[in-house]
Design an enzyme around this catalytic site. Structure first.
Site, mmCIF file in Angstrom:
data_model
loop_
_atom_site.group_PDB
_atom_site.id
_atom_site.type_symbol
_atom_site.label_atom_id
_atom_site.label_comp_id
_atom_site.label_asym_id
_atom_site.label_seq_id
_atom_site.Cartn_x
_atom_site.Cartn_y
_atom_site.Cartn_z
ATOM 1 C CE LYS A 14 -2.000 2.963 2.100
ATOM 2 N NZ LYS A 14 -1.773 4.388 1.780
ATOM 3 N N GLY A 34 2.382 4.425 13.130
ATOM 4 C CA GLY A 34 3.093 3.215 13.572
ATOM 5 C C GLY A 34 2.446 2.628 14.823
ATOM 6 C CD GLU A 92 13.029 0.533 9.463
ATOM 7 O OE1 GLU A 92 13.632 1.497 9.977
ATOM 8 O OE2 GLU A 92 13.483 -0.613 9.452
ATOM 9 C CG LEU A 93 7.867 4.005 13.628
ATOM 10 C CD1 LEU A 93 7.291 3.867 15.011
ATOM 11 C CD2 LEU A 93 6.766 3.894 12.582
ATOM 12 C CD GLN A 131 9.347 16.578 1.596
ATOM 13 O OE1 GLN A 131 8.256 17.088 1.616
ATOM 14 N NE2 GLN A 131 9.904 16.188 0.463
ATOM 15 C CB CYS A 145 12.919 8.627 8.369
ATOM 16 S SG CYS A 145 13.951 7.562 7.361
ATOM 17 C CD GLU A 157 10.127 12.769 11.441
ATOM 18 O OE1 GLU A 157 8.992 12.318 11.657
ATOM 19 O OE2 GLU A 157 11.016 12.118 10.885
HETATM 20 P P1 NAD Z 1 2.179 8.453 7.599
HETATM 21 O O1 NAD Z 1 2.323 7.672 8.857
HETATM 22 O O2 NAD Z 1 1.176 9.528 7.572
HETATM 23 O O3 NAD Z 1 1.799 7.491 6.384
HETATM 24 C C1 NAD Z 1 2.580 6.389 6.029
HETATM 25 C C2 NAD Z 1 1.708 5.362 5.346
HETATM 26 O O4 NAD Z 1 0.745 4.887 6.279
HETATM 27 C C3 NAD Z 1 0.934 5.888 4.145
HETATM 28 O O5 NAD Z 1 0.887 4.904 3.140
HETATM 29 C C4 NAD Z 1 -0.444 6.114 4.725
HETATM 30 O O6 NAD Z 1 -1.472 6.056 3.779
HETATM 31 C C5 NAD Z 1 -0.551 4.973 5.701
HETATM 32 N N1 NAD Z 1 -1.508 5.167 6.793
HETATM 33 C C6 NAD Z 1 -1.960 6.317 7.331
HETATM 34 N N2 NAD Z 1 -2.846 6.066 8.318
HETATM 35 C C7 NAD Z 1 -2.947 4.725 8.401
HETATM 36 C C8 NAD Z 1 -3.675 3.850 9.257
HETATM 37 N N3 NAD Z 1 -4.497 4.305 10.187
HETATM 38 N N4 NAD Z 1 -3.504 2.529 9.093
HETATM 39 C C9 NAD Z 1 -2.670 2.035 8.150
HETATM 40 N N5 NAD Z 1 -1.967 2.810 7.316
HETATM 41 C C10 NAD Z 1 -2.094 4.143 7.443
HETATM 42 O O7 NAD Z 1 3.616 8.963 7.248
HETATM 43 P P2 NAD Z 1 4.044 9.842 5.979
HETATM 44 O O8 NAD Z 1 3.552 11.227 6.235
HETATM 45 O O9 NAD Z 1 3.667 9.170 4.722
HETATM 46 O O10 NAD Z 1 5.628 9.765 6.072
HETATM 47 C C11 NAD Z 1 6.342 10.583 6.902
HETATM 48 C C12 NAD Z 1 6.837 9.843 8.113
HETATM 49 O O11 NAD Z 1 7.487 8.635 7.729
HETATM 50 C C13 NAD Z 1 7.850 10.625 8.895
HETATM 51 O O12 NAD Z 1 7.549 10.596 10.259
HETATM 52 C C14 NAD Z 1 9.167 9.909 8.637
HETATM 53 O O13 NAD Z 1 10.124 10.028 9.606
HETATM 54 C C15 NAD Z 1 8.724 8.514 8.438
HETATM 55 N N6 NAD Z 1 9.687 7.779 7.612
HETATM 56 C C16 NAD Z 1 10.519 6.883 8.232
HETATM 57 C C17 NAD Z 1 11.473 6.176 7.501
HETATM 58 C C18 NAD Z 1 12.392 5.190 8.177
HETATM 59 O O14 NAD Z 1 13.034 4.398 7.499
HETATM 60 N N7 NAD Z 1 12.492 5.168 9.491
HETATM 61 C C19 NAD Z 1 11.572 6.375 6.125
HETATM 62 C C20 NAD Z 1 10.706 7.281 5.516
HETATM 63 C C21 NAD Z 1 9.763 7.973 6.285
#
Ligand code: NAD
Length: 490
Positions: free
Chosen positions: A176, A234, A251-252, A283, A285, A384
């Site tokens: 997804k 997460g 991975e958050l 952007q 992580c 963040e």
């Molecule tokens: P997000 O948590 O909003 O969304 C991530 C994914 O989760 C998307 O596909 C979204 O549609 C889905 N999602 C949203 N709500 C959901 C739910 N209730 N249940 C299941 N899935 C759901 O994050 P984002 O805004 O897309 O990305 C930014 C974040 O990701 C930042 O906090 C960043 O640090 C983190 N990030 C971490 C890494 C890593 O490797 N640690 C890498 C990239 C991004």
């Protein structure tokens, strides 16, 4: 134009959810529509993945899966220029960065092709036991059906980090992608289709988090959840997994520190600081968004850093020479501007940036931003931002630098710059982070483990650790003694 879901080896229209627009962040215009998948679509996809798992994919050899992975790598490589351009239009990042990402995605598929082949040699390993009446061996078996939910910052690369090891292990999956950047994941499905990957092994459901992501996380037919994204999401994924004890890896986010000691080379330090916070518009992580500078080097370093930051070329990602593109969405821009307002209100000093660039009248652009000496308990120092937004504080001693770096609920990455190798080693050992960069920031290799401590996540991706995420270890123990064992029947 791909506006359908990829389920069971076929392009299908969404069951109920209709369609949604994908926006080009440089123009604010719609690029195309994609399917907004819902629970029904997720259910079809998970069932297809289960059928594919039990009907043959899990029985394939690592060598066979290695061939599929190599074929996928070749297919992506063949289309890499078009994929890079699509990534720019979808995500906003400068073209050279997108080209780099696609190259890394190809390399990731090749790397796991190799690990899939090695898996055949790691099968049926004998294990020495202290009792010779028993003989034991271990087997590595695929985990089953994986639900993989990814963010928007490295759309195809994040997909590769999850899809490649899962396929290598013999798992099947439902991917997804983020609703903000679903286009290259659909192209990955197209590549799988062209190379003839068996139906149901790889399924892609585009859609919003609540409507497509949540049903995937909650689906009882999913054995493993692999998630990359924000801490609040997460946490929801973890709750969903808890309901029926799914295996998870998370991975958050992060708020990673970059420590620069007095003995560092100013030019080298400034280069890596810029890369650590402005690459991909910040952007990232693992962005090193908290800069800790030792007092002696601070005046020279800060002057050069601000000067170099102001010289960064901002513009649409497809324009040559651009180093900073737009943020991914209107929402992300609003979020970063809100952090700027909070920074100003907190009394921290705005050294540069903080506003939309005057020469660009559309697109989600923001100038690279540096705040000086925010309070340690201020929001901009603790939370963040996920944008081109750097906060700087000074320190006196090594112990103080380590204490400040570790004073965070996150623990994804950290960087340390010093020409004293002993100090660099000491400090990197003391940092509570899953990734430590010495005299650099952000270089990432598919061979090395990736993941965080504390609220930055659970588990590691990439390297052999990434493969282990999709494997179960089974012990097979055989009694080889004479006759009855002799507990009840003496
Ligand atoms: P997000 O948590 O909003 O969304 C991530 C994914 O989760 C998307 O596909 C979204 O549609 C889905 N999602 C949203 N709500 C959901 C739910 N209730 N249940 C299941 N899935 C759901 O994050 P984002 O805004 O897309 O990305 C930014 C974040 O990701 C930042 O906090 C960043 O640090 C983190 N990030 C971490 C890494 C890593 O490797 N640690 C890498 C990239 C991004």
């Amino acid at each position: 134009m791909r506006d359908q879901l990829y389920i069971n080896g076929e392009w299908v229209s969404p069951d109920l959810g209709g369609y949604m627009d994908v926006i080009d962040p440089a123009t604010e215009q719609s690029l195309q529509r994609v399917a907004a998948g819902t629970e029904e679509d997720v259910d079809h996809a998970v069932r297809a993945a289960r059928r594919a798992f039990t009907s043959g994919w899990s029985q394939t050899t690592g060598a066979e899966r290695g061939q599929w992975l190599d074929a996928l790598a070749a297919e992506l490589e063949h289309g890499q220029e078009a994929l890079a351009e699509l990534e720019v239009r979808d995500n906003g990042k400068p073209l050279p960065e997108a080209q780099w990402d696609i190259g890394d995605a190809v390399a990731c598929f090749r790397y796991y092709a190799g690990l899939a082949r090695e898996l055949d040699e790691r099968q049926d390993q004998p294990l020495a036991l202290p009792d010779e009446r028993f003989r034991c061996h271990t087997r590595l078996e695929p985990i089953g059906v994986a639900g993989q939910i990814i963010p928007w910052n490295y759309p195809l690369l994040m997909a590769a980090w999850k899809v490649a090891p899962a396929l290598a292990a013999g798992a099947t999956l439902v991917l997804k992608p983020s609703e903000l950047t679903p286009l290259t994941a659909l192209e990955l499905a197209g590549a799988a289709d062209r190379v003839g990957l068996p139906a149901g092994v790889l399924n892609v459901i585009t859609g919003r988090g609540g409507e497509a992501g949540a049903p995937l996380a909650e689906h009882p037919g999913v054995d493993k959840l692999a998630f990359t994204g924000s801490v609040p999401t997460g946490s929801k994924i973890m709750s969903a997994a808890a309901a029926d004890i799914k295996n998870i890896s998370l991975e958050l986010g992060g708020k990673s520190a970059f420590i620069v000691f007095d003995d560092a080379d100013v030019e080298a330090a400034v280069e890596w600081i810029l890369f650590g916070i402005f690459w991909n518009q910040g952007q990232v992580c693992s962005a090193t968004s908290r800069l800790l500078v030792q007092e002696g080097i601070a005046p020279r370093l800060m002057e050069r850093l601000v000067q170099a930051t102001r010289a960064i070329t901002i513009g649409p990602g497809l324009e040559p020479g651009v180093l900073l593109g737009p943020l991914v969405s209107a929402g992300q821009l609003a979020k970063v501007l809100d952090f700027v307002a909070q920074g100003k209100a907190s009394g921290a000093r705005l050294l540069t940036g903080g506003q939309r660039p005057a020469h660009l009248d559309r697109g989600f652009f923001i100038e690279p931003t540096i705040f000086d000496e925010p309070d340690a308990d201020s929001t901009i120092w603790r939370e963040e931002v996920f944008g081109p937004f750097l906060c700087v504080k000074r320190f006196k001693t090594e112990a103080q630098a380590v204490q400040m770096a570790n004073a965070s609920r996150f623990g994804l990455a950290a960087a340390v710059m010093s020409q004293d190798p002993q100090r660099a080693t000491r400090v990197s050992n003391e940092l509570r982070a899953g990734i430590v960069w010495v005299n650099c920031s952000q270089p990432t290799f598919v061979e090395a483990p990736w993941g965080g401590m504390k609220q930055s996540g659970i588990g590691r991706e990439l390297g052999r650790w990434g493969l282990d995420n999709y494997l179960e270890v089974k012990q097979v123990t055989e009694y080889v003694g004479e006759g009855a064992w002799g507990w009840y029947l003496k």
